[in-house]
Design an enzyme around this catalytic site. Structure first.
Site, PDB file in Angstrom:
ATOM      1  N   THR A 162      -3.439 -19.524  13.774  1.00 40.97           N
ATOM      2  CA  THR A 162      -3.442 -20.719  12.926  1.00 40.97           C
ATOM      3  C   THR A 162      -4.188 -21.867  13.597  1.00 40.97           C
ATOM      4  O   THR A 162      -4.494 -21.824  14.799  1.00 40.97           O
ATOM      5  CB  THR A 162      -2.001 -21.175  12.645  1.00 40.97           C
TER       6      THR A 162
ATOM      7  N   GLU B 134      -5.830 -14.725  12.307  1.00 42.27           N
ATOM      8  CA  GLU B 134      -6.317 -14.635  13.694  1.00 42.27           C
ATOM      9  C   GLU B 134      -6.047 -15.910  14.491  1.00 42.27           C
ATOM     10  O   GLU B 134      -6.860 -16.365  15.281  1.00 42.27           O
ATOM     11  CB  GLU B 134      -7.800 -14.252  13.714  1.00 42.27           C
TER      12      GLU B 134
ATOM     13  N   THR C 242      -5.001  -5.976   7.767  1.00 43.29           N
ATOM     14  CA  THR C 242      -6.154  -5.710   6.912  1.00 43.29           C
ATOM     15  C   THR C 242      -6.477  -4.227   6.953  1.00 43.29           C
ATOM     16  O   THR C 242      -6.579  -3.639   8.030  1.00 43.29           O
ATOM     17  CB  THR C 242      -7.365  -6.526   7.382  1.00 43.29           C
TER      18      THR C 242
END
Length: 380
Positions: free
Chosen positions: A365, A363, A158
């Site tokens: 699964t 962050e 990100t």
């Protein structure tokens, strides 16, 4: 136990709603369709204290608790999940890592810029072939005198293109050995550090996701955080808080989808009455409401432990797992309530639906959360 918003939370919620309706809602579909990451928006959010929610005031932050942080992320996500995701990633990952593990010089240098939104932060752990298998990462940092030389790539990052600074986890030992990862702070503009491919995503399209590329990127040892080999342990502690972030993001998406569905069900008429009068719709809304309430309680349980400085690995994993899964379920049901209109971009349901799925992946699964929870309850 008091489940009501505190006065501070209420004030923050109202402020964020007002900001989101004025600054985000009018533009969010354009940002989504064109995958525009609105950097200037985050500068404005920084002015309101939303980019350094947990950062102490002495470093330019708002110095609030995780309760207020959940309020910020969820209220933003109720309007636009992409902006909620970027808000969460900036606060809990890059900024959070420096806040918890940086030395005083590093905190003074970077936190004021991050907390005020002057700089955007990125956090690099994941690689193309080592998602959950972080101990086998290929991005390496090699000691060369008083410097370190980084080589390799990080994926699914990100703010990988727009981030002014990144916290990067690089392997400093042999693959699959203990304590083989170290954390570094790398500024944009450092020779050998560049951005790669921008991902074309199903949802969360206004939250930028891209590669970080390191090609003989030389940085000073002063950019190292903590001791050599402590990086993975640091990352796991950062992710404990990060799971609360994604749980809060999931909560906001679920609430947004639910509130849109309730509003539509009251307005849409069939057979001369609102569709909310039909049990098939009313029961679906009831199920959505129960799931949201349950998720919220799990999230605040984890946040309470985090605020008190107690271990909350299991609780944050539970909150993240449950909230992200019900987020998808609620968003799916919202599309169903809208019917054919739920499949169009003229109504909000389809965006909540597309955005929701990432919450079960990012962050850690759902499967990784179950692994974390099971290891904790079994004492492994």
């Amino acid at each position: 136990m008091d489940f009501k918003y505190t006065e501070t939370q209420q004030q923050i919620a109202e402020m964020v709603r007002d900001f989101a309706n004025k600054e985000i809602r009018p533009n969010m579909m354009e940002w989504d369709e064109q995958q525009i990451f609105p950097v200037d928006l985050f500068r404005k959010m920084g002015e309101l204290g939303l980019m350094g929610v947990l950062v102490p005031q002495k470093y330019g932050g708002a110095e609030l608790s995780y309760f207020e942080y959940i309020t910020v992320v969820s209220e933003v996500a109720k309007v636009c999940s992409s902006i909620g995701l970027s808000t969460a990633a900036h606060n809990s990952l890059c900024t959070g890592h420096i806040l918890y593990f940086g030395n005083e010089e590093q905190k003074q240098k970077y936190l004021p810029k991050l907390a005020t939104g002057e700089w955007i932060g990125a956090w690099g752990l994941t690689e193309a072939n080592t998602g959950s298998d972080a101990g086998n990462m290929r991005c390496t940092a090699t000691r060369d005198g008083d410097d370190w030389v980084l080589n390799g790539t990080k994926n699914w990052i990100t703010h990988g293109i727009s981030g002014n600074v990144a916290v990067v986890l690089a392997r400093t030992g042999e693959p699959r050995t203990r304590n083989n990862v170290t954390a570094f702070i790398v500024e944009r503009g450092t020779p050998g550090f560049s951005a790669g491919k921008k991902e074309n995503k199903l949802g969360m399209r206004a939250s930028e996701t891209a590669e970080l590329i390191f090609d003989n990127c030389r940085i000073s040892d002063a950019q190292r955080m903590g001791e050599v080999g402590e990086g993975f342990k640091q990352a796991m502690k950062v992710l404990d808080g990060g799971r609360i972030s994604i749980a809060a993001l999931s909560l906001g998406i679920a609430k947004g989808a639910y509130e849109a569905a309730v509003k539509y069900a009251k307005e849409r008429e069939q057979f001369d009455q609102p569709i909310a009068n039909f049990q098939a719709i009313a029961f679906k809304l009831a199920d959505m409401a129960v799931k949201i309430e349950a998720a919220e309680m799990l999230i605040y349980q984890a946040a309470d432990l985090k605020n008190r400085g107690e271990k909350m690995t299991k609780e944050s994993a539970m909150a993240k797992m449950y909230a992200s899964e019900i987020c998808v379920q609620v968003a799916t049901d919202a599309v169903q309530v809208f019917g054919g209109y739920g499949y169009t971009k003229d109504f909000p349901a389809e965006k909540f639906y597309r955005d929701s799925k990432l919450c079960t992946i990012g962050e850690g699964t759902t499967e990784i959360q179950k692994l974390v929870i099971s290891r904790d309850i079994l004492g492994l």
